[in-house]
Design an enzyme around this catalytic site. Structure first.
Site, mmCIF file in Angstrom:
data_model
loop_
_atom_site.group_PDB
_atom_site.id
_atom_site.type_symbol
_atom_site.label_atom_id
_atom_site.label_comp_id
_atom_site.label_asym_id
_atom_site.label_seq_id
_atom_site.Cartn_x
_atom_site.Cartn_y
_atom_site.Cartn_z
ATOM 1 N N ASP A 119 9.188 2.569 1.889
ATOM 2 C CA ASP A 119 8.006 3.309 2.327
ATOM 3 C C ASP A 119 7.841 3.059 3.823
ATOM 4 O O ASP A 119 7.357 2.015 4.244
ATOM 5 C CB ASP A 119 6.774 2.840 1.540
ATOM 6 N N LYS A 154 2.571 9.777 8.541
ATOM 7 C CA LYS A 154 1.793 9.387 9.726
ATOM 8 C C LYS A 154 2.333 9.940 11.058
ATOM 9 O O LYS A 154 1.972 11.042 11.429
ATOM 10 C CB LYS A 154 1.630 7.869 9.753
ATOM 11 N N PHE A 186 0.853 -1.190 0.000
ATOM 12 C CA PHE A 186 0.000 0.000 0.000
ATOM 13 C C PHE A 186 0.885 1.235 0.000
ATOM 14 O O PHE A 186 1.749 1.392 0.865
ATOM 15 C CB PHE A 186 -0.936 0.043 1.218
HETATM 16 C C1 LIG Z 1 -0.921 5.402 5.146
HETATM 17 C C2 LIG Z 1 0.109 4.973 4.183
HETATM 18 C C3 LIG Z 1 0.350 5.682 2.993
HETATM 19 C C4 LIG Z 1 -0.506 6.850 2.563
HETATM 20 O O1 LIG Z 1 -0.423 7.937 3.433
HETATM 21 P P1 LIG Z 1 -1.488 9.129 3.307
HETATM 22 O O2 LIG Z 1 -0.994 10.129 4.311
HETATM 23 O O3 LIG Z 1 -2.822 8.566 3.621
HETATM 24 O O4 LIG Z 1 -1.415 9.637 1.924
HETATM 25 C C5 LIG Z 1 1.395 5.259 2.189
HETATM 26 N N1 LIG Z 1 2.150 4.214 2.513
HETATM 27 C C6 LIG Z 1 1.942 3.489 3.642
HETATM 28 C C7 LIG Z 1 2.836 2.347 3.960
HETATM 29 C C8 LIG Z 1 0.916 3.839 4.513
HETATM 30 O O5 LIG Z 1 0.699 3.132 5.611
#
Ligand SMILES: *Cc1c(COP(=O)(O)O)cnc(C)c1O
Length: 384
Positions: free
Chosen positions: A210, A239, A123
């Site tokens: 990521d 986050k 994701f």
């Molecule tokens: C939450 C998340 C995203 C997206 O972040 P947003 O602030 O919602 O755009 C991307 N990568 C990972 C691994 C995530 O957990």
């Protein structure tokens, strides 16, 4: 627009790991805004930093130098062992920056159609490029045409990557999560990640992690890769970095640190004085109070307590995670647990249909960890 199926509750105030609704009812927050409120709610140092900065200066523009942004960049790159940093407003934007950076890197090396390897079940966000990178058809369906230039691979299969290396000269980078959060709490194996690092070095690919969810102390070190014995070329985070102030960061080192020049990328709000003052306080609090190390201990404690609580439940397939990123996999869909937990004054999340996910604030105490495990035990016993 109804893009979320919302739970029937709203909160008016928070304190530490607790949220309070308009009737004054208290909830233990074991999901923390999906890993955002690492310092919990209404953390005094963060409140003070936001109040002080808001009274001084909220926004100027990236047309000018921004002291708070430069301070945060120095702080964060220092903590990460990286060299340069771009600030946007979300995790998706942090990943967009990484994707653009990888493409520019490719073009500079004479690759006309640079491709990025991404993982199954990954994701990376909801913008067009990041949903194209995401390994979940449900998130992509209806939004075709997708952004091209992504090559999908199964995670923890180094042979699959070696095969792509042999067959696809357009690849310039690998993008993956150290632990897949949304995809069901699936960790990348340490030896796999080390082999990916070696392969990237061999192929001159950028290794891009990521750490939007795993970063900022969540897994027991500031970034998850700091437990793995290597450094990526690019790392993205968001986050927990802002604890609710919208910020995302794309950090780079080595050649990758010098790819973007003036005009290559931008963001009107990105890295403004208010969010950077807040994020700087978050980074300092996590580092100075040893919250990552504390998350490692509390996470161990939580997994052990859950194992005891759930020992007799044969629906439980696995209890896993690192630090305070914890998943309990059941052998069936368990989305209904979220609503049941809410009735019991407990905020949790279910991801990938059958994985109960806990991302409590890093400040959770030993006693509160025991209370949380007991509450999950009670919840699952009541869930027929
Ligand atoms: C939450 C998340 C995203 C997206 O972040 P947003 O602030 O919602 O755009 C991307 N990568 C990972 C691994 C995530 O957990």
């Amino acid at each position: 627009m109804p893009t979320y199926a919302r739970l029937p509750v709203s909160f008016v105030r928070g304190e530490g790991i607790y949220l309070f609704d308009s009737e004054g009812r208290r909830y233990m927050d074991a999901i923390a805004g999906i890993g955002v409120n690492a310092l919990g709610h209404a953390h005094p140092a963060l409140v003070a930093a936001v109040q002080e900065q808001a009274a001084k200066l909220i926004h100027t523009s990236n047309l000018y130098h921004i002291n708070e942004q430069e301070a945060l960049a120095a702080n964060l790159t220092g903590v990460a062992g990286m060299e340069s940093c771009f600030f946007g407003n979300s995790g998706a934007e942090a990943n967009e920056a990484a994707i653009k950076l990888a493409r520019l890197y490719g073009h500079q090396r004479g690759v006309d159609k640079p491709a990025i390897i991404v993982m199954e079940r990954s994701f990376h966000g909801r913008t067009l490029a990041t949903l194209s990178a995401t390994g979940n058809r449900k998130i992509q369906a209806g939004f075709e045409p997708l952004v091209s230039g992504f090559v999908r691979a199964p995670m923890n299969d180094i042979q699959a990557l070696r095969q792509i290396a042999t067959n696809n000269p357009d690849v310039v980078a690998v993008l993956l999560e150290p632990i897949q959060g949304e995809g069901g709490l699936h960790p990348a194996d340490t030896d796999y990640l080390q082999a990916v690092r070696a392969l990237c070095d061999n192929q001159q690919w950028l290794l891009m992690l990521d750490e939007v969810q795993t970063g900022n102390g969540r897994t027991g070190s500031y970034f998850a890769y700091q437990q793995l014995g290597f450094t990526p070329d690019v790392v993205t985070t968001a986050k927990g970095l802002g604890n609710g102030l919208p910020i995302g960061a794309c950090l780079a080192r080595g050649e990758a640190a010098r790819i973007f020049c003036a005009g290559h990328h931008g963001s009107t709000y990105g890295g403004n004085p208010l969010v950077c003052a807040a994020a700087n306080t978050v980074v300092n609090t996590i580092v100075n109070e040893g919250l990552a190390q504390q998350a490692a201990q509390r996470g161990e404690q939580l997994r052990a307590a859950l194992a005891r609580e759930l020992a007799d439940d044969d629906r439980v397939v696995d209890i896993r995670g690192r630090g305070l990123m914890v998943g309990v996999e059941l052998n069936r869909d368990c989305g209904a647990l979220v609503g049941l937990a809410l009735q019991e004054g407990l905020l949790i999340n279910v991801t990938a249909g059958n994985v109960l996910r806990l991302l409590p604030p890093l400040i959770i105490s030993e006693t509160q960890v025991d209370e949380l495990a007991a509450a999950i035990g009670k919840l699952l016993r009541a869930y027929a």
